[in-house]
Enzyme design. Structure first.
Site, short mmCIF file in Angstrom:
data_model
loop_
_atom_site.label_atom_id
_atom_site.label_comp_id
_atom_site.label_asym_id
_atom_site.label_seq_id
_atom_site.Cartn_x
_atom_site.Cartn_y
_atom_site.Cartn_z
N SER A 1 0.84 -1.21 0.00
CA SER A 1 0.00 0.00 0.00
C SER A 1 0.86 1.25 0.00
O SER A 1 0.53 2.26 0.61
CB SER A 1 -0.91 -0.01 1.24
OG SER A 1 -1.66 -1.19 1.27
N GLY A 2 2.01 1.15 -0.67
CA GLY A 2 2.91 2.29 -0.76
C GLY A 2 2.44 3.25 -1.84
O GLY A 2 1.24 3.45 -2.04
N ASN B 1 13.33 -9.11 -1.52
CA ASN B 1 12.05 -9.16 -2.23
C ASN B 1 11.61 -10.60 -2.54
O ASN B 1 10.42 -10.88 -2.67
CB ASN B 1 12.09 -8.29 -3.50
CG ASN B 1 11.95 -6.82 -3.14
OD1 ASN B 1 11.63 -6.48 -1.99
ND2 ASN B 1 12.18 -5.93 -4.09
N THR C 1 6.44 -5.63 -8.47
CA THR C 1 7.67 -5.56 -7.67
C THR C 1 8.92 -5.88 -8.50
O THR C 1 8.92 -6.83 -9.29
CB THR C 1 7.58 -6.54 -6.48
OG1 THR C 1 6.41 -6.23 -5.72
CG2 THR C 1 8.80 -6.47 -5.59
N ASN C 2 9.96 -5.10 -8.30
CA ASN C 2 11.23 -5.32 -9.00
C ASN C 2 12.19 -6.18 -8.19
O ASN C 2 12.06 -6.24 -6.97
CB ASN C 2 11.88 -3.96 -9.28
CG ASN C 2 11.32 -3.32 -10.53
OD1 ASN C 2 11.10 -4.02 -11.51
ND2 ASN C 2 11.08 -2.03 -10.48
N ARG D 1 6.28 4.86 -21.99
CA ARG D 1 7.42 5.80 -21.94
C ARG D 1 7.96 6.04 -23.36
O ARG D 1 8.19 7.18 -23.76
CB ARG D 1 8.52 5.24 -21.04
CG ARG D 1 8.13 5.31 -19.58
CD ARG D 1 9.19 4.74 -18.66
NE ARG D 1 8.81 5.03 -17.28
CZ ARG D 1 9.14 4.27 -16.24
NH1 ARG D 1 9.88 3.17 -16.40
NH2 ARG D 1 8.77 4.61 -15.02
N HIS E 1 12.54 -6.18 -18.04
CA HIS E 1 12.32 -4.80 -17.58
C HIS E 1 13.62 -4.32 -16.99
O HIS E 1 14.09 -4.86 -16.00
CB HIS E 1 11.21 -4.82 -16.52
CG HIS E 1 10.84 -3.47 -16.02
ND1 HIS E 1 10.56 -2.40 -16.83
CD2 HIS E 1 10.67 -3.01 -14.76
CE1 HIS E 1 10.23 -1.35 -16.11
NE2 HIS E 1 10.30 -1.69 -14.84
N1 APR Z 1 4.03 -7.74 2.55
C1 APR Z 1 3.24 -6.70 2.23
N2 APR Z 1 3.72 -5.46 2.00
C2 APR Z 1 5.03 -5.27 2.13
C3 APR Z 1 5.91 -6.31 2.47
C4 APR Z 1 5.36 -7.59 2.70
N3 APR Z 1 6.12 -8.63 3.04
N4 APR Z 1 7.18 -5.80 2.51
C5 APR Z 1 7.08 -4.50 2.21
N5 APR Z 1 5.78 -4.17 1.97
C6 APR Z 1 5.20 -2.88 1.63
C7 APR Z 1 5.88 -1.70 2.30
O1 APR Z 1 5.45 -1.57 3.66
C8 APR Z 1 5.42 -0.55 1.41
O2 APR Z 1 4.26 0.07 1.92
O3 APR Z 1 5.34 -2.61 0.25
C9 APR Z 1 5.11 -1.22 0.06
C10 APR Z 1 5.97 -0.72 -1.07
O4 APR Z 1 5.64 0.59 -1.29
P1 APR Z 1 6.71 1.71 -1.72
O5 APR Z 1 7.96 1.51 -0.94
O6 APR Z 1 6.02 3.02 -1.69
O7 APR Z 1 7.08 1.30 -3.23
P2 APR Z 1 6.31 1.65 -4.58
O8 APR Z 1 6.82 2.93 -5.12
O9 APR Z 1 4.86 1.47 -4.38
O10 APR Z 1 6.90 0.49 -5.51
C11 APR Z 1 6.65 -0.86 -5.24
O11 APR Z 1 7.12 -1.57 -7.48
O12 APR Z 1 8.10 -0.50 -9.30
C12 APR Z 1 8.28 -1.38 -8.24
O13 APR Z 1 10.59 -1.10 -7.76
C13 APR Z 1 9.30 -0.86 -7.30
O14 APR Z 1 9.53 -2.93 -6.15
C14 APR Z 1 8.96 -1.63 -6.06
C15 APR Z 1 7.45 -1.77 -6.14
#
Ligand code: APR
Length: 320
Positions: free
Chosen positions: A11-12, A96, A120-121, A152, A176
């Site tokens: 939920s980031g 990851n 996720t990356n 892009r 990617h």
């Molecule tokens: N389970 C659930 N959520 C998790 C876990 C987990 N085990 N580990 C981390 N998270 C959550 C974090 O708490 C955070 O809120 O994943 C979220 C990631 O959000 P952001 O750090 O804001 O990242 P975001 O910009 O949304 O990108 C997410 O997409 O493009 C890719 O490289 C980028 O891998 C990254 C992903």
């Protein structure tokens, strides 16, 4: 008919944007999940309060419990950590990979019939691992990268030719990352091949090469500007297009990280290819003819993905 359920794992920045788009488009009720306590609940409350203003009835809820994603029709995964300074590629992969294990098991136990889109990356390795850990059929687990990379590419081409983005059909293949393969031969301006348009507009080959290079580095360019995060608007929009294609059985041909076994000379690998998305998930992988140069570039890209899978298998023996 019951409303569809969209579960967002993570939920980031991207997760929050996905939730807003899904609710605004009334794609279904939205469940935001995260391990951080309060984050999904807070975002869900904030987003719910957009409803009266924007006029959507979609329910948006937040949770830290996988049980709440039960029966989801679509799951979009952004959970994980970004690469931080000083972190090696393998450090990131190791962290990851563990996240994909938890997420894959959560999906397996609660919504095994869902269509799962991974963001996720490092994408091509994470979508593969997520599929392995979840045990879902390959056609129901897919990675989002190509729609974004192509968007892009299309943006830069539209700017260069000074035409509407609506008329640009740009095409990116492969993994990617730095090795992605923007394919000019299949990219058109409303049917006019890019090479022809370049001649008409007096754009030389060197300039097109620069656009290809900028597309390859498209994510990094945004990280460089933001400094504290990575792109989220366009990644979220791209995943939503894929989810809509599935929910609406649209049979769209989109560049996605799909499981390729046999085509393109590949032997069971997730990599960016054009694929048809409909009610059965990935319904077909389209194998297009490539020039020798494009095929060679695709090989470099798929070799890089294969290397990552070897590293994943070393990090987690259950994947070997
Ligand atoms: N389970 C659930 N959520 C998790 C876990 C987990 N085990 N580990 C981390 N998270 C959550 C974090 O708490 C955070 O809120 O994943 C979220 C990631 O959000 P952001 O750090 O804001 O990242 P975001 O910009 O949304 O990108 C997410 O997409 O493009 C890719 O490289 C980028 O891998 C990254 C992903």
């Amino acid at each position: 008919m019951a409303r569809k359920k969209i579960a967002l794992i993570g939920s980031g920045m991207i997760g929050g944007t996905l939730a807003h788009l899904a609710a605004k488009k009334e794609m279904g009720d939205v469940v935001l999940f995260d391990i951080a306590e309060g984050l999904p609940q807070g975002k869900a409350l904030d987003l719910s309060q957009c409803g009266p203003v924007e006029g959507f009835d979609a329910k948006v809820t937040g949770t830290n419990d996988y049980k709440d994603i039960a029966g989801a029709d679509v799951v979009i995964v952004t959970a994980g950590v970004p690469r931080k300074p000083g972190m090696s590629r393998d450090d990131l992969l190791g962290i990851n990979l563990k996240v994909m294990k938890a997420v894959g098991e959560g999906i397996r136990d609660n919504c095994p019939d869902a269509f799962v889109i991974c963001i996720t990356n490092p994408l091509d390795a994470m979508v593969w691992a997520l599929r392995e850990f979840s045990g879902l059929p390959h056609n129901k687990v897919v990675g989002m990268a190509g729609v974004l990379d192509s968007a892009r590419f299309a943006t830069f081409l539209a700017w260069e030719f000074d035409v509407s983005v609506k008329d640009v059909n740009a095409f990116v293949l492969g993994g990617h990352g730095d090795t992605m393969v923007p394919v000019l031969s299949y990219s058109t301006i409303n049917g006019i091949p890019v090479a022809d348009m370049a001649k008409i507009k007096g754009v030389d080959e060197g300039r097109l090469d620069e656009i290809v290079k900028r597309t390859r580095g498209g994510g990094g360019e945004i990280v460089g500007l933001l400094k504290t995060g990575s792109a989220y608007y366009a990644p979220a929009t791209s995943a939503i297009a894929m989810a809509e294609a599935y929910l609406g059985d649209q049979k769209r041909i989109l560049p996605v990280a799909a499981y390729v076994d046999g085509k393109y000379g590949l032997d069971g690998l997730y990599v960016g290819v054009p694929a048809m998305i409909g009610a059965d998930g990935i319904e077909d992988v389209i194998e297009i003819d490539l020039s020798d140069e494009e095929a060679a570039n695709l090989k470099v890209s798929t070799d890089a993905v294969e290397e990552l899978l070897v590293a994943c298998k070393q990090l987690d023996e259950t994947l070997a």
